[in-house]
Structures are given as structure tokens and as C-alpha cells.
Write an enzyme that holds these catalytic residues in place. Sequence first.
Site, short mmCIF file in Angstrom:
data_model
loop_
_atom_site.label_atom_id
_atom_site.label_comp_id
_atom_site.label_asym_id
_atom_site.label_seq_id
_atom_site.Cartn_x
_atom_site.Cartn_y
_atom_site.Cartn_z
N LYS A 190 43.47 -3.46 90.33
CA LYS A 190 44.16 -4.29 89.33
C LYS A 190 45.62 -3.90 89.19
O LYS A 190 46.47 -4.75 88.90
CB LYS A 190 43.42 -4.26 88.00
CG LYS A 190 42.06 -4.97 88.05
CD LYS A 190 42.19 -6.41 88.50
CE LYS A 190 40.86 -7.14 88.56
NZ LYS A 190 41.00 -8.58 88.82
N TYR A 195 38.50 0.12 90.43
CA TYR A 195 38.88 -1.13 89.75
C TYR A 195 40.34 -1.06 89.27
O TYR A 195 41.11 -1.99 89.48
CB TYR A 195 37.93 -1.37 88.57
CG TYR A 195 38.20 -2.65 87.83
CD1 TYR A 195 37.79 -3.87 88.37
CD2 TYR A 195 38.84 -2.66 86.60
CE1 TYR A 195 38.03 -5.06 87.70
CE2 TYR A 195 39.08 -3.84 85.92
CZ TYR A 195 38.67 -5.04 86.48
OH TYR A 195 38.90 -6.21 85.81
#
Length: 176
Positions: free
Chosen positions: A149, A145
Site C-alpha cells: 500500500k 500489506y
Amino acid sequence: MSQGNVAVVTGAAQGIGRATAAELDRRGWSLVLLDLRHVDAAGYRDALAVAGDITDPSFLAEAHRAAMSRFGGVTALVNNAGRAMIAPATDTTADELRAVLEVNLVAPFALSTLFGATMLDRGRGASVNVASVAGLQGVAERSAYNASKHGIVGLPRTLAVEWGARGVRVNAVAPG
């Protein structure tokens, strides 16, 4: 064909995507609502809902055709759809990393280039990419993640440099 502002919003069925769509609708924007799940377009003033997987190039082509057919162009893109994964890096497989990157970074790139071309042709538009504080710092047990990001912070920086002088603003926001 819409004469006003038209925004494409991904992840429009819930959370930030739904709230963004509702606010744009309140401000009089026409909407293209993309999500894996069906979004009820009847709840909006002027909206087209297209359900499908943003990691599938054929779905993106279909959504683009539908948006161009209905509205003739777009003014804004909100890359909001995302996929989370909480697991230690040592327990994260390369396939799991790829799956998160596909939704959180590759699909926003594809959507940006697809709908961005329309905005560049018109000489105006805006793209907002929903990042996260995880894109600005490390957060334990979120390697896939966080990597995605961090990418969705860097991609808009590059597109802003490429497209800004041509009338298209590109930004990332980091809720959280």
C-alpha cells in the site's frame, strides 16, 4: 463502441469495487468489471464482466482486448482489487510478500500501463488507485500489506508527474 465514459474497475465483485461500479453506472458510465469471481454484468446499464486473475499477464491482455473490442477505449481505471495479509513480519515468507505485492502493486502497475496507454493516446483520462491508511503509516503485523500500500501511494505520484501534462490524472485514495 462507446461514445461516453468507460471505466475499468478491478475487484468489482464486492466491497469498494462493487460500490464504485454501482456509482459509476448510476452516473451513466460504461463499465469493464474485473474480478477473480464472476460479476453479473446484467445488473448494470452497459457493462462487460471478465473473470480472471489480474496477476496473470495473459488475463490482462485478454481483458484489454475485450474492453477495446467492446468499447473502443477507456476513460478511467480504478485499481481496487487487493489482497490482505495479517501476520508478524517474522512469520511472513518472501513468497507471501511477493503474492501480496503481485495483487496490490504489480498488477495495478500493469493495468495502469496497459489501459493508461489508451488514455494517453486519447489525451484524457483518470486512474484512481485504492490504497489504505496502511499506505501512509505503519500498522503492526501487516508488513506485506503495508509495503504494497505504500507502493500504491508512490506509484500514482510518479504516474501523475509523467502523465498529467498529457491529460491523464492519476491519484490514490486511502479509505480507512
